[in-house]
Design an enzyme around this catalytic site. Structure first.
Site, PDB file in Angstrom:
ATOM      1  N   GLY A   1       0.859  -1.185   0.000  1.00 54.47           N
ATOM      2  CA  GLY A   1       0.000   0.000   0.000  1.00 54.47           C
ATOM      3  C   GLY A   1       0.884   1.220   0.000  1.00 54.47           C
ATOM      4  N   GLU A   2       0.710   2.056   0.992  1.00 57.73           N
ATOM      5  CA  GLU A   2       1.487   3.284   1.079  1.00 57.73           C
ATOM      6  C   GLU A   2       1.924   3.466   2.536  1.00 57.73           C
ATOM      7  OE1 GLU A   2       2.798   5.386  -1.225  1.00 57.73           O
ATOM      8  OE2 GLU A   2       3.625   6.100   0.661  1.00 57.73           O
ATOM      9  N   SER A   3       3.238   3.338   2.746  1.00 59.58           N
ATOM     10  CA  SER A   3       3.738   3.341   4.122  1.00 59.58           C
ATOM     11  C   SER A   3       3.453   4.650   4.847  1.00 59.58           C
ATOM     12  CB  SER A   3       5.239   3.045   4.129  1.00 59.58           C
ATOM     13  OG  SER A   3       5.932   3.955   3.292  1.00 59.58           O
TER      14      SER A   3
ATOM     15  N   CYS B   1       6.122  -5.212   0.853  1.00 52.81           N
ATOM     16  CA  CYS B   1       6.269  -3.886   0.247  1.00 52.81           C
ATOM     17  C   CYS B   1       6.101  -2.741   1.256  1.00 52.81           C
ATOM     18  CB  CYS B   1       5.330  -3.770  -0.950  1.00 52.81           C
ATOM     19  SG  CYS B   1       5.905  -2.541  -2.129  1.00 52.81           S
TER      20      CYS B   1
ATOM     21  N   ARG C   1      12.773   3.792  -0.363  1.00 53.77           N
ATOM     22  CA  ARG C   1      11.429   3.767  -0.966  1.00 53.77           C
ATOM     23  C   ARG C   1      11.526   4.018  -2.466  1.00 53.77           C
ATOM     24  NH1 ARG C   1       8.076   8.140   0.660  1.00 53.77           N
ATOM     25  NH2 ARG C   1       6.275   6.996  -0.091  1.00 53.77           N
TER      26      ARG C   1
ATOM     27  N   ILE D   1       5.920  -3.400  -7.233  1.00 53.47           N
ATOM     28  CA  ILE D   1       5.120  -2.220  -7.575  1.00 53.47           C
ATOM     29  C   ILE D   1       5.627  -1.030  -6.744  1.00 53.47           C
ATOM     30  CG2 ILE D   1       2.801  -1.219  -7.687  1.00 53.47           C
ATOM     31  CD1 ILE D   1       1.732  -4.159  -7.562  1.00 53.47           C
ATOM     32  N   ARG D   2       6.264  -0.069  -7.405  1.00 49.97           N
ATOM     33  CA  ARG D   2       6.892   1.047  -6.685  1.00 49.97           C
ATOM     34  C   ARG D   2       7.603   0.524  -5.427  1.00 49.97           C
ATOM     35  NH1 ARG D   2       2.008   2.395  -7.481  1.00 49.97           N
ATOM     36  NH2 ARG D   2       1.517   2.605  -5.286  1.00 49.97           N
TER      37      ARG D   2
ATOM     38  N   HIS E   1       5.425  -8.311  -3.949  1.00 52.25           N
ATOM     39  CA  HIS E   1       4.090  -8.804  -3.619  1.00 52.25           C
ATOM     40  C   HIS E   1       3.944 -10.254  -4.070  1.00 52.25           C
ATOM     41  CE1 HIS E   1       2.433  -4.801  -2.711  1.00 52.25           C
ATOM     42  NE2 HIS E   1       3.232  -4.385  -3.675  1.00 52.25           N
TER      43      HIS E   1
ATOM     44  N   GLU F   1       1.527 -11.908  -3.093  1.00 46.66           N
ATOM     45  CA  GLU F   1       0.060 -12.079  -3.046  1.00 46.66           C
ATOM     46  C   GLU F   1      -0.634 -11.583  -4.314  1.00 46.66           C
ATOM     47  OE1 GLU F   1       1.745  -9.771  -1.606  1.00 46.66           O
ATOM     48  OE2 GLU F   1       0.634  -7.885  -1.606  1.00 46.66           O
TER      49      GLU F   1
HETATM   50  N1  GLN Z   1       5.988   3.023  -2.492  1.00 46.96           N
HETATM   51  C1  GLN Z   1       5.102   2.561  -1.466  1.00 46.96           C
HETATM   52  C2  GLN Z   1       5.490   3.134  -0.100  1.00 46.96           C
HETATM   53  O1  GLN Z   1       6.363   3.914   0.010  1.00 46.96           O
HETATM   54  C3  GLN Z   1       5.082   1.048  -1.396  1.00 46.96           C
HETATM   55  C4  GLN Z   1       4.438   0.471  -2.633  1.00 46.96           C
HETATM   56  C5  GLN Z   1       3.740  -0.836  -2.416  1.00 46.96           C
HETATM   57  O2  GLN Z   1       3.414  -1.249  -1.304  1.00 46.96           O
HETATM   58  N2  GLN Z   1       3.430  -1.489  -3.509  1.00 46.96           N
HETATM   59  O3  GLN Z   1       4.906   2.790   0.898  1.00 46.96           O
END
Ligand code: GLN
Length: 200
Positions: free
Chosen positions: A47-49, A79, A108, A135-136, A172, A174
């Protein structure tokens, strides 16, 4: 029966649930401190930390989360979950905090916008050869003493670690139909172990 909690503030909660359901695990979404009671394992999704950090602090969940993980609750993080556990974050946003329970440094969005997302196949200690979606994704740039590397890219860069009861992956597992990582982790919990084994 093992019960696994999934941090459900934001991000890829449903993907982990789908796999754990298939593996016959009892699950609970974790949003409040009380949701942590009596768990046998915990999943921190992607997700997004920065969002995990803001919401967990606002909900009074950050300190209880840190405490149960530090006390040895088996934890599988992917992630953003890995970033959220790390002691040190490069390219953090202003004021971003993490739980800091895992002695690693992470960068990140380490693969840049040219390579925002990609798929590859990796050997993960204890789970075998698995398809991995990035993913990112972050990269682990420093591994503290006693932290095992459990996954690397072909060029040697570290994308998975294990320390005590914590497994953290930059990618991921999952997002694919392959469930080897979750299967190995759940099998460990079911037999009273606390993390991925050394061999599949
Ligand atoms: N770039 C996201 C972050 O900084 C992590 C991306 C992801 O969980 N797929 O949290």
């Amino acid at each position: 029966m093992v019960t696994v909690g999934i941090l459900a503030l934001q991000g890829g909660v449903a993907e982990h649930e789908r796999i754990l359901e298939r593996l016959g695990v009892a699950m609970r979404r974790v949003r409040r401190p009380a949701d942590l009671d009596g768990l046998d394992g915990l999943v921190l999704p992607g997700g997004e930390s920065t969002v995990f950090d803001k919401l967990a602090r606002a909900l009074g969940l950050a300190a209880p989360l840190r405490d149960v993980i530090a006390a040895g609750l088996p934890t599988l993080a992917t992630c953003a979950g890995l970033i959220y556990l790390a002691q040190e974050v490069e390219d953090a946003t202003e004021g971003q905090r993490t739980l800091g329970v895992l002695d690693i440094s992470v960068r990140r969005n380490a693969f840049g916008s040219q390579l925002d997302s990609f798929e590859t196949t990796l050997e993960v200690t204890g789970a075998g050869l698995v398809p991995a979606t990035f993913i990112r994704a972050p990269l682990v740039t420093r591994v503290g003493p006693g932290v095992d590397v459990v996954a690397r890219l072909a060029d040697g860069r570290v994308v998975g670690v294990r320390h005590g009861t914590v497994v953290a992956l930059a990618f991921h597992p999952e997002q694919t139909e392959d469930d080897s990582v979750h299967r190995a982790w759940v099998a460990a919990l079911r037999t009273g172990r606390t993390s991925l084994p050394d061999r599949p």
